[in-house]
Design a protein around this motif. Structure first.
Motif, PDB file in Angstrom:
ATOM      1  N   MET A   9       1.108  -1.293   0.033  1.00 54.83           N
ATOM      2  CA  MET A   9       0.177  -0.052  -0.103  1.00 54.83           C
ATOM      3  C   MET A   9       0.749   1.197   0.168  1.00 54.83           C
ATOM      4  O   MET A   9       1.910   1.634   0.522  1.00 54.83           O
ATOM      5  CB  MET A   9      -0.868  -0.101   1.053  1.00 54.83           C
ATOM      6  N   ALA A  10       0.437   2.264  -0.843  1.00 58.02           N
ATOM      7  CA  ALA A  10       1.191   3.449  -0.860  1.00 58.02           C
ATOM      8  C   ALA A  10       0.771   4.370   0.134  1.00 58.02           C
ATOM      9  O   ALA A  10       0.554   5.605   0.220  1.00 58.02           O
ATOM     10  CB  ALA A  10       1.082   4.090  -2.049  1.00 58.02           C
ATOM     11  N   ASN A  11       0.618   4.111   1.577  1.00 55.52           N
ATOM     12  CA  ASN A  11       0.532   4.720   2.485  1.00 55.52           C
ATOM     13  C   ASN A  11       1.092   3.895   3.918  1.00 55.52           C
ATOM     14  O   ASN A  11       1.243   2.925   3.700  1.00 55.52           O
ATOM     15  CB  ASN A  11      -1.258   4.805   2.822  1.00 55.52           C
ATOM     16  N   PRO A  12       1.429   4.641   4.752  1.00 54.48           N
ATOM     17  CA  PRO A  12       1.992   3.749   5.901  1.00 54.48           C
ATOM     18  C   PRO A  12       1.199   2.977   6.640  1.00 54.48           C
ATOM     19  O   PRO A  12      -0.203   3.209   6.491  1.00 54.48           O
ATOM     20  CB  PRO A  12       2.407   5.065   7.125  1.00 54.48           C
ATOM     21  N   VAL A  13       1.833   1.823   7.213  1.00 53.54           N
ATOM     22  CA  VAL A  13       1.211   0.807   7.693  1.00 53.54           C
ATOM     23  C   VAL A  13       1.352   0.522   9.339  1.00 53.54           C
ATOM     24  O   VAL A  13       2.838   0.394   9.434  1.00 53.54           O
ATOM     25  CB  VAL A  13       1.156  -0.592   6.995  1.00 53.54           C
TER      26      VAL A  13
ATOM     27  N   VAL B 219      -3.817   0.569   7.659  1.00 52.69           N
ATOM     28  CA  VAL B 219      -3.389   1.499   6.976  1.00 52.69           C
ATOM     29  C   VAL B 219      -3.700   2.864   7.683  1.00 52.69           C
ATOM     30  O   VAL B 219      -4.656   2.858   8.382  1.00 52.69           O
ATOM     31  CB  VAL B 219      -4.095   1.590   5.551  1.00 52.69           C
ATOM     32  N   ILE B 220      -2.656   3.658   7.740  1.00 48.80           N
ATOM     33  CA  ILE B 220      -2.737   4.695   8.808  1.00 48.80           C
ATOM     34  C   ILE B 220      -3.158   5.958   7.793  1.00 48.80           C
ATOM     35  O   ILE B 220      -2.501   6.319   6.785  1.00 48.80           O
ATOM     36  CB  ILE B 220      -1.495   5.036   9.375  1.00 48.80           C
ATOM     37  N   ALA B 221      -3.987   6.779   8.371  1.00 46.19           N
ATOM     38  CA  ALA B 221      -4.374   7.923   7.655  1.00 46.19           C
ATOM     39  C   ALA B 221      -3.668   9.024   7.990  1.00 46.19           C
ATOM     40  O   ALA B 221      -3.473   9.461   9.349  1.00 46.19           O
ATOM     41  CB  ALA B 221      -6.074   8.326   8.061  1.00 46.19           C
ATOM     42  N   LEU B 222      -3.091   9.714   7.415  1.00 49.23           N
ATOM     43  CA  LEU B 222      -2.018  11.037   7.477  1.00 49.23           C
ATOM     44  C   LEU B 222      -2.850  12.444   6.883  1.00 49.23           C
ATOM     45  O   LEU B 222      -3.158  12.222   5.860  1.00 49.23           O
ATOM     46  CB  LEU B 222      -0.808  10.845   7.343  1.00 49.23           C
ATOM     47  N   SER B 223      -2.690  13.423   7.474  1.00 44.14           N
ATOM     48  CA  SER B 223      -3.113  14.632   6.777  1.00 44.14           C
ATOM     49  C   SER B 223      -2.231  14.731   5.416  1.00 44.14           C
ATOM     50  O   SER B 223      -0.964  14.645   5.590  1.00 44.14           O
ATOM     51  CB  SER B 223      -3.252  15.906   7.621  1.00 44.14           C
ATOM     52  N   GLY B 224      -2.717  15.366   4.406  1.00 44.62           N
ATOM     53  CA  GLY B 224      -2.113  15.520   3.455  1.00 44.62           C
ATOM     54  C   GLY B 224      -1.360  14.337   2.594  1.00 44.62           C
ATOM     55  O   GLY B 224      -0.636  14.311   1.656  1.00 44.62           O
ATOM     56  N   THR B 225      -1.789  13.241   2.962  1.00 45.02           N
ATOM     57  CA  THR B 225      -1.285  11.946   2.172  1.00 45.02           C
ATOM     58  C   THR B 225      -1.449  12.315   0.498  1.00 45.02           C
ATOM     59  O   THR B 225      -2.661  12.558   0.149  1.00 45.02           O
ATOM     60  CB  THR B 225      -2.175  10.782   2.744  1.00 45.02           C
ATOM     61  N   PRO B 226      -0.476  11.820  -0.008  1.00 45.57           N
ATOM     62  CA  PRO B 226      -0.611  11.682  -1.638  1.00 45.57           C
ATOM     63  C   PRO B 226      -1.465  10.787  -2.260  1.00 45.57           C
ATOM     64  O   PRO B 226      -1.932  10.515  -3.585  1.00 45.57           O
ATOM     65  CB  PRO B 226       0.675  11.484  -2.107  1.00 45.57           C
ATOM     66  N   PHE B 227      -2.008   9.626  -1.316  1.00 43.43           N
ATOM     67  CA  PHE B 227      -2.945   8.576  -1.792  1.00 43.43           C
ATOM     68  C   PHE B 227      -4.180   8.531  -0.784  1.00 43.43           C
ATOM     69  O   PHE B 227      -4.470   7.494  -0.280  1.00 43.43           O
ATOM     70  CB  PHE B 227      -2.079   7.586  -1.592  1.00 43.43           C
ATOM     71  N   PRO B 228      -5.021   9.670  -0.771  1.00 44.71           N
ATOM     72  CA  PRO B 228      -6.173   9.419   0.042  1.00 44.71           C
ATOM     73  C   PRO B 228      -7.048   8.374  -0.294  1.00 44.71           C
ATOM     74  O   PRO B 228      -7.794   8.111   0.593  1.00 44.71           O
ATOM     75  CB  PRO B 228      -6.818  10.792  -0.098  1.00 44.71           C
ATOM     76  N   GLU B 229      -7.054   8.099  -1.421  1.00 44.50           N
ATOM     77  CA  GLU B 229      -8.182   6.882  -1.926  1.00 44.50           C
ATOM     78  C   GLU B 229      -7.773   5.527  -1.402  1.00 44.50           C
ATOM     79  O   GLU B 229      -8.615   4.653  -1.356  1.00 44.50           O
ATOM     80  CB  GLU B 229      -8.348   6.790  -3.442  1.00 44.50           C
ATOM     81  N   GLY B 230      -6.532   5.494  -0.961  1.00 40.38           N
ATOM     82  CA  GLY B 230      -5.877   4.339  -0.452  1.00 40.38           C
ATOM     83  C   GLY B 230      -6.066   3.989   0.958  1.00 40.38           C
ATOM     84  O   GLY B 230      -5.464   3.326   1.491  1.00 40.38           O
ATOM     85  N   LEU B 231      -7.045   4.884   1.730  1.00 39.32           N
ATOM     86  CA  LEU B 231      -6.936   4.627   2.992  1.00 39.32           C
ATOM     87  C   LEU B 231      -8.217   3.677   3.436  1.00 39.32           C
ATOM     88  O   LEU B 231      -9.610   3.979   3.762  1.00 39.32           O
ATOM     89  CB  LEU B 231      -7.571   6.105   3.820  1.00 39.32           C
TER      90      LEU B 231
END
Length: 368
Positions: A149-153, A160-172
C-alpha cells in the motif's frame, strides 16, 4: 547453561533449510542436499519424506546423477505445493501477480487507477484484480496474499494509517476487509517503500542501507543491522513530511515548484518524467536539491553503507550522477548512492517475498 531448542523448532528449521535448497537448485538428490547443507543423510531423508508427504516437494523418479554408476531420486517443488498472490496498490492503479512457492511468476493482473480520492473505484479495482487471479490460479492452494500500500501501515495492527495531506487519500482502506469474502488465505499488508526495501535487501550486499523512493510521493525504507526500521507507529521513513527549504514540508515544496497534480496532493509522475526526459534543467535542479536534502539527512543521522534511489522518478537515469555529486559535497558519510536493482517493480517483488515467507513457514509448521 544453554537450553536445547524444542524438537519441533529444530525440525521446522531443518525442513525450511532443505525446502529452500531444493527450490534454489530446482532439482536435487538427497545426497546432494546432505552435502550442501551439512545435515546427516538420515536427517535429510526424514525431512524430505515430510516435505514430500505434505505436497511441498515431489520425487521425479530415479535418474542418472551424472556420476559413474550412480542413480538417485531427484526432488523438486511439488506441482500442487500452492501459490501466493502479491498485490501493489498505488496511484498508478492495482497490479498483481501470482507466483508459485519458488517465486516464479505465473500470471499478471492489472487495473488502471480511478479518479483521485475515489476510494470506491480503488476498492472495485482491488477486488477485480484478485477475482481475476483466482479465476486462473496456479495449481494448489492459495497460501498467502501480500498487499503493498502507498500509505503507512501500523507495525502491530497492520492497518493503513491516515495522515493529513497523504498523496494517496483513496488508499485509506483495509485490504483484509475488502478481500474478506474473496480469499480465505491470510492477507498481509505493508507499506510499499518498506516492501521495496525488503526486495532490494537480498541483492544490496550491505547490512545497513537506505532506500529513497521518489514517485507520486516520497518515502524512505531503512535497514539497520539487517533489520527494517518501521518506527513505533509505522511512520518511520515518511520523508515527505520533512521540512522543506521554506516554511512548509518537502512534499509541499515540490508541489509548489510545479510538480504537484492539480487534482490530488501528490507529484505528477508523468509530467516529472517528461521534464527529465526533455532535459529540463530547472526540473532536474529542483529534484536533485530535494533528494540531496533527504540523502544528506539520512546519511548524517544513521550512516548507512549504501543509499538506493527507487520509484518511477528516483530511478530516472539523469538523477543519479548529480545527486551523487551533491551528496558528496554535503555529507561527510562515505555512503554509496546507487539505483535500486528492481526498478518500479520493487514493491511487487517485496510483496512476493513477504507472502512466500509466510506461506512456506506456515506450510512447514503444519506438516505432520
Amino acid at each position: 547453561m544453554e537450553r536445547a531448542l524444542p524438537q519441533s523448532v529444530l525440525r521446522e528449521t531443518t525442513d525450511r533449510a532443505l525446502f529452500d535448497e531444493v527450490v534454489g537448485r530446482e532439482r536435487v538428490t538427497r545426497a546432494e542436499l546432505a552435502a550442501a547443507t551439512g545435515f546427516s543423510k538420515p536427517t535429510v531423508s526424514e525431512s524430505v519424506r515430510r516435505l514430500t508427504d505434505g505436497g511441498l516437494l515431489a520425487a521425479t523418479g530415479p535418474q542418472e546423477t551424472g556420476r559413474r554408476g550412480r542413480v538417485g531420486t531427484f526432488y523438486e517443488l511439488g506441482a500442487t505445493a500452492g501459490w501466493v498472490l502479491a498485490v501493489e496498490v498505488d496511484q498508478s492503479g492495482v497490479h498483481a501477480w501470482a507466483a508459485d512457492l519458488a517465486g516464479r511468476v505465473r500470471h499478471r493482473h492489472d487495473r488502471p487507477p480511478g479518479g483521485a480520492g475515489d476510494t470506491r473505484a480503488l476498492v472495485d479495482a482491488l477486488r477485480a484484480v484478485v477475482t481475476s487471479a483466482l479465476a486462473t490460479p496456479p495449481a494448489g492452494p492459495l497460501r498467502a496474499v501480500a498487499v503493498s500500500m502507498a500509505n503507512p501501515v501500523h507495525p502491530t495492527t497492520h492497518e493503513v494509517i491516515a495522515l493529513s495531506g497523504t498523496p494517496f487519500p483513496e488508499g485509506l482502506v483495509s485490504p483484509a476487509d475488502v478481500l474478506a469474502d474473496l480469499v480465505t488465505a491470510p492477507v498481509l499488508v505493508d507499506n510499499d517503500v518498506n516492501l521495496a526495501a525488503l526486495a532490494e535487501q537480498g541483492s544490496v550486499g550491505a547490512a545497513s542501507f537506505a532506500y529513497v523512493y521518489v514517485g507520486a510521493g516520497l518515502g524512505l525504507g531503512l535497514y539497520l543491522g539487517d533489520r527494517l526500521v518501521r518506527g513505533a507507529h509505522g511512520l518511520a521513513g515518511e520523508i515527505g513530511y520533512l521540512p522543506g527549504a521554506g516554511p512548509g514540508t518537502l512534499a509541499a515544496e515540490l508541489a509548489a515548484d510545479g510538480f504537484g497534480r492539480s487534482d490530488a496532493p501528490s507529484n505528477d509522475v508523468t509530467a516529472v518524467l517528461k521534464a527529465l526526459d526533455d532535459d529540463d534543467p530547472r526540473a532536474l535542479a529542483v529534484l536533485v536539491a530535494a533528494v540531496t536534502r533527504v540523502v544528506g539527512s539520512v546519511t548524517a543521522v544513521v550512516d548507512p553503507e549504501v543509499v538506493l534511489l527507487g520509484g518511477p522518478v528516483g530511478t530516472h537515469p539523469t538523477l543519479l550522477a548529480p545527486v551523487r555529486d551533491a551528496v558528496a559535497a554535503l555529507s561527510p558519510s562515505p555512503a554509496r548512492v546507487e539505483h535500486g536493482t528492481l526498478g518500479v517493480l520493487a514493491p511487487l517483488h517485496g510483496a512476493t517475498r513477504l507472502a512466500l515467507d509466510h506461506a512456506v513457514r506456515a506450510a512447514i509448521t503444519g506438516l505432520p
